[in-house]
Design a protein around this motif. Structure first.
Motif, PDB file in Angstrom:
ATOM      1  N   ALA A  24      45.926  41.151  43.935  1.00 11.02           N
ATOM      2  CA  ALA A  24      46.593  40.783  42.681  1.00 11.02           C
ATOM      3  C   ALA A  24      46.734  39.269  42.568  1.00 11.02           C
ATOM      4  N   LEU A  25      47.083  38.618  43.671  1.00 13.76           N
ATOM      5  CA  LEU A  25      47.228  37.157  43.655  1.00 13.76           C
ATOM      6  C   LEU A  25      45.881  36.471  43.438  1.00 13.76           C
ATOM      7  N   LEU A  26      44.825  37.108  43.882  1.00 14.17           N
ATOM      8  CA  LEU A  26      43.489  36.514  43.761  1.00 14.17           C
ATOM      9  C   LEU A  26      42.761  36.931  42.484  1.00 14.17           C
ATOM     10  N   SER A  27      43.423  37.676  41.624  1.00 11.22           N
ATOM     11  CA  SER A  27      42.750  38.173  40.413  1.00 11.22           C
ATOM     12  C   SER A  27      42.131  37.055  39.567  1.00 11.22           C
ATOM     13  N   PRO A  28      42.763  35.864  39.417  1.00 10.28           N
ATOM     14  CA  PRO A  28      42.076  34.793  38.671  1.00 10.28           C
ATOM     15  C   PRO A  28      40.768  34.364  39.344  1.00 10.28           C
ATOM     16  N   LEU A  29      40.769  34.286  40.684  1.00 13.20           N
ATOM     17  CA  LEU A  29      39.545  33.924  41.406  1.00 13.20           C
ATOM     18  C   LEU A  29      38.483  35.002  41.229  1.00 13.20           C
ATOM     19  N   ILE A  30      38.899  36.261  41.295  1.00  8.83           N
ATOM     20  CA  ILE A  30      37.943  37.362  41.149  1.00  8.83           C
ATOM     21  C   ILE A  30      37.280  37.305  39.778  1.00  8.83           C
ATOM     22  N   ALA A  31      38.090  37.067  38.740  1.00 10.33           N
ATOM     23  CA  ALA A  31      37.535  36.974  37.383  1.00 10.33           C
ATOM     24  C   ALA A  31      36.614  35.764  37.246  1.00 10.33           C
ATOM     25  N   PHE A  32      37.023  34.640  37.818  1.00  9.75           N
ATOM     26  CA  PHE A  32      36.224  33.414  37.709  1.00  9.75           C
ATOM     27  C   PHE A  32      34.869  33.574  38.409  1.00  9.75           C
ATOM     28  N   VAL A  33      34.893  34.066  39.637  1.00 10.47           N
ATOM     29  CA  VAL A  33      33.650  34.231  40.395  1.00 10.47           C
ATOM     30  C   VAL A  33      32.796  35.327  39.768  1.00 10.47           C
ATOM     31  N   GLY A  34      33.442  36.411  39.345  1.00  9.07           N
ATOM     32  CA  GLY A  34      32.691  37.511  38.738  1.00  9.07           C
ATOM     33  C   GLY A  34      31.971  37.090  37.474  1.00  9.07           C
ATOM     34  N   ASP A  35      32.665  36.321  36.607  1.00  7.35           N
ATOM     35  CA  ASP A  35      32.033  35.869  35.363  1.00  7.35           C
ATOM     36  C   ASP A  35      30.943  34.841  35.619  1.00  7.35           C
ATOM     37  N   GLY A  36      31.161  34.000  36.647  1.00  7.55           N
ATOM     38  CA  GLY A  36      30.215  32.916  36.880  1.00  7.55           C
ATOM     39  C   GLY A  36      29.036  33.277  37.754  1.00  7.55           C
ATOM     40  N   MET A  37      29.254  34.180  38.727  1.00 11.65           N
ATOM     41  CA  MET A  37      28.213  34.452  39.716  1.00 11.65           C
ATOM     42  C   MET A  37      27.737  35.905  39.712  1.00 11.65           C
ATOM     43  N   GLY A  38      28.601  36.819  39.320  1.00 12.70           N
ATOM     44  CA  GLY A  38      28.230  38.227  39.295  1.00 12.70           C
ATOM     45  C   GLY A  38      28.076  38.807  40.692  1.00 12.70           C
ATOM     46  N   ALA A  39      27.623  40.064  40.745  1.00 10.68           N
ATOM     47  CA  ALA A  39      27.408  40.725  42.031  1.00 10.68           C
ATOM     48  C   ALA A  39      26.061  40.280  42.610  1.00 10.68           C
ATOM     49  N   PRO A  68      36.078  37.940  52.045  1.00 12.14           N
ATOM     50  CA  PRO A  68      36.700  37.167  53.136  1.00 12.14           C
ATOM     51  C   PRO A  68      37.965  36.445  52.698  1.00 12.14           C
ATOM     52  N   THR A  69      38.008  36.011  51.436  1.00  9.77           N
ATOM     53  CA  THR A  69      39.219  35.353  50.935  1.00  9.77           C
ATOM     54  C   THR A  69      40.386  36.332  50.914  1.00  9.77           C
ATOM     55  N   THR A  70      40.127  37.554  50.503  1.00  9.11           N
ATOM     56  CA  THR A  70      41.178  38.582  50.482  1.00  9.11           C
ATOM     57  C   THR A  70      41.658  38.890  51.893  1.00  9.11           C
ATOM     58  N   VAL A  71      40.717  39.019  52.838  1.00 11.90           N
ATOM     59  CA  VAL A  71      41.091  39.279  54.231  1.00 11.90           C
ATOM     60  C   VAL A  71      41.962  38.146  54.762  1.00 11.90           C
ATOM     61  N   ALA A  72      41.556  36.914  54.502  1.00  9.29           N
ATOM     62  CA  ALA A  72      42.303  35.761  55.005  1.00  9.29           C
ATOM     63  C   ALA A  72      43.709  35.714  54.416  1.00  9.29           C
TER      64      ALA A  72
END
Length: 333
Positions: A271-286, A295-299
């Motif tokens: 939940a805290l990383l949701s802005p990063l997830i949206a940013f990376v998802g929109d910019g880079m995709g799967a 790894p960011t979530t694990v850390a």
């Protein structure tokens, strides 16, 4: 493609309930516990974190909801329903089912003699019930609302076979361990065959018009053989690891002390990383989103866990004694 990969990975929940019951039965097989003593010792370790985190996630959902929460009475009523159903966040139902295992464990111990004398009969009956339940959940009768079917997901019923499997393995531990040692290639072959069955079941279901998300659901009947084979495979790996002198014991001990907290906390990290997830998802995709976010979530989860384990109320948040008190007790001993 991703759903086909995800389907067999659901084995973790089935393996968890098999392992939970295995450990309990193995610990008490020679001295069945008194129900009240067992419940007083075990239930709070799960029940207290369950309620605490359910309230925390309930509050988080109120703060992040797009629609107004309504009256305080309505919000509290929703909280009461979520405590009963384990639905405040997607993973909390797991704790509710675990509490049911603890609640019914004294009853299971009363059946120990039956499990010892007729293990195959018990497994066949339990397995037949498991297949019937998964078929019902996968193909509910027409007219039955999904809200009704989904209530079964937060009960022990869809997982009872794995709990019985763990109990039987614990009661016949020496026999099971000896068999697994003698037949490693049979276990490996079982993994390959049942994985093929699971993937074939998934592909056939999708071909027949079922949504991939539903075809990869954890409670599909074609996943049952794979879960049993995977549990046997994990048992074999654990046996070999123990025979090798438990290499990496400190790492394992460290992980064991934090595993419950990691489970409780990782959705908060997401939940805290949701802005990063949206940013990376929109910019880079799967698949780059996974490469960056996982790894960011694990850390972040590990950082949160280390903080929680050092708080005075760590027991309520993680089910574990605060690390500082644990170290002090170890030093005093």
């Amino acid at each position: 493609m991703s759903d086909g990969i995800e389907a067999p990975l659901h084995l973790t929940r089935e393996a968890f309930f098999a392992l939970t019951t295995f450990v309990l039965v193995f610990s008490y097989r020679s001295r069945p516990p008194r129900p009240m003593v067992f419940w007083r010792r075990r239930m709070p370790l799960v029940a207290v974190p369950y309620v605490v985190w359910l309230v925390l996630y309930w509050g988080c959902s109120l703060l992040t909801a797009e629609q107004p929460a309504g009256s305080a009475a309505a919000a509290l009523r929703a909280l009461g329903i979520e405590i009963a159903n384990g639905t405040a966040w997607y993973h909390l139902y797991f704790l509710l089912v675990t509490l049911q295992v603890y609640l019914l464990f004294p009853v299971l111990m009363k059946l120990v003699r039956t499990l010892e004398r007729r293990p195959w009969l018990v497994l066949v009956i339990s397995g037949a019930v498991q297949i019937a339940v998964t078929c019902f959940l996968s193909h509910p009768p027409e007219g039955l609302e999904y809200s009704t079917v989904s209530r079964f997901f937060t009960t022990l019923l869809p997982y009872q076979f794995y709990s019985v499997l763990g109990a039987v393995a614990a009661l016949h531990f020496e026999t099971v361990q000896a068999w697994v040692r003698r037949h490693p290639w049979f276990v490996a072959g079982g993994l390959v065959v049942t994985l093929a069955v699971a993937e074939t079941g998934y592909l056939v279901s999708v071909h027949n018009g079922l949504w991939p998300e539903l075809a990869s659901d954890a409670l599909r009947p074609y996943l049952v053989p794979w879960c049993v084979a995977a549990i046997a495979g994990l048992f074999l790996v654990g046996t070999r690891w123990a025979e090798a002198g438990r290499p990496g014991g400190r790492v394992v001990s460290w992980a064991v002390g934090r595993s419950f907290a990691i489970f409780l906390t990782h959705p908060l990290a997401l939940a805290l990383l949701s802005p990063l997830i949206a940013f990376v998802g929109d910019g880079m995709g799967a698949p780059w989103t996974t490469v960056v976010v996982y790894p960011t979530t694990v850390a972040l989860t590990l950082v949160l866990v280390e903080v929680l384990r050092r708080l005075p109320w760590s027991r309520a948040l993680t089910g574990r004694t605060p690390l500082e008190l644990k170290r002090a007790a170890a030093t005093a001993a």
